[in-house]
Enzyme design. Sequence first.
Site, PDB file in Angstrom:
ATOM      1  CE  LYS A  87      -3.784   2.024   2.768  1.00 54.62           C
ATOM      2  NZ  LYS A  87      -4.581   1.825   4.012  1.00 54.62           N
ATOM      3  CB  SER A 164      -7.867   3.410   3.101  1.00 50.38           C
ATOM      4  OG  SER A 164      -6.975   2.907   4.081  1.00 50.38           O
ATOM      5  CB  SER A 188      -7.924   0.593   6.129  1.00 49.64           C
ATOM      6  OG  SER A 188      -8.615   1.803   6.278  1.00 49.64           O
TER       7      SER A 188
END
Length: 490
Positions: A87, A164, A188
């Site tokens: 990420k 996210s 997330s």
Amino acid sequence: MSQNLQEIQIPDNSSWSADETIAAIKNKSVTVREYISSVLNRAEKTKSLNAFINLLPDYALSTADKIDSAIAAGNPPPLAGLAIVVKDNINLAGFPTTAGTAALQHHRPSTTAPSLEKLIAAGAIVIGKTNLHELSFGVTSTNLQPFAGPARNPYDKHRIPGGSSGGTAVAIAARVVTCGLGTDTAGSVRIPAALTGIVGYRPSVGNGGSQRRYNNDGTVVPISPTCDTIGPMGRSVADITLLDSIITGRSRVEITDLHGLRIGAPTGLWSELDEEVQKSALEAIQRLREAGVILVRDDIPELLALNKTVANVIFFHEILTAIPDYLTTSNVRGIDLKDIVNEIASPDVKAIFETSILNGGHEKTYRDVMKDSRPALQQLYADYFSQKQVEAIIFPTTIFPAARMDQFQSFGDDSIDESLAISTLELFNRNTCPAGTAGLPGLSIPVGLTSNGLPIGIEINGPIGSDDRLLAIGLAAEKILGSLPPPEIC
């Protein structure tokens, strides 16, 4: 790049597990360069899903050559060139860490996050930095920054992958790689895992210190130092246990026996569910009961209500100092928090910063929450585990399957099928947020598909520090529940 890679004829390895990949490389059925080339080809072929902010082919292939040399010399590293994705709020030294926001798109940290560093030292190869909801502050990954754009669900390109950590989930679900890293504050990792049919693991955070399983160490663009953590994501729980063993230096978790295991199913976390989510989740726990699990259906009183008084106070207050601290630690010059906010492109993220964060005024409430309310939330969980004599709790990860991308923003009220108005954030993190706020470990595993072919996930939480036991239960549950078919990407 793409043409040169396609000239190499490589057997399809898209269905290989992490363990199968490592075994094939170590027994020389495939070289690391060949394997990484095929992974990069898959990343190119699935570009329409927008999983990546930055693909790193030169770095990945040069690293592959180094590992091939080590293998030829009889020194294969433990992960043997396994491709992973990361990420893009997690530092990888020398490469941009953008957090999906314009002000940081040229930020190149000089240090790598400790958890990622351990994977790289063990022979993992980062093939790219993945897309995310801007600044990690949302649950859709519908990023409106021109350089990032929205990540798309492989099971339906018109739907969100969750957030996210949406890009990492997309790359794994689309069979580009087997596993990778996301981050989790209020869901997330677990939300996108559920919405894309993969496994997501949030390790224990507790009150920090020895209760924190993974060390962020100022190398992750933060929301809340109290609640943030890196979390592995993969196609199976076995993928998670592999990465976890490398990050922690512990022995790899082994499967447990489910017979006689007491698991709570708090009724509040099973309320107001989409019909198809409820159907799949109930079928899943019935299969677990048939395998010998004892379900305890008692509720955790006031859990959701208490979490509402705690979570946003912590997040909105801590980010005010957490981002400036990150900028200082990472030696980011000429940019402050206001500069970042000024360049936010996503309306939902911009609004929450301008209306609820930059206004401040949370200090006293924050002190009260940290002194009284968050400990009360943790005690609520501890009492439930103890008094009901359960080792874990189980519930649908999200109360609704993946929404259409044009249907929701992350904040504000939206209409579901033109009926009840509900906050999008609550729609997707209602069930995940309490454990994140309290610092518990959580594991989301897939349990089925809706009639429209959208994945459904179920989450298991354990007490703080029970991660090994939680993962062992996850391995056993996965064996009973099975896995989902791969998406048909067109």
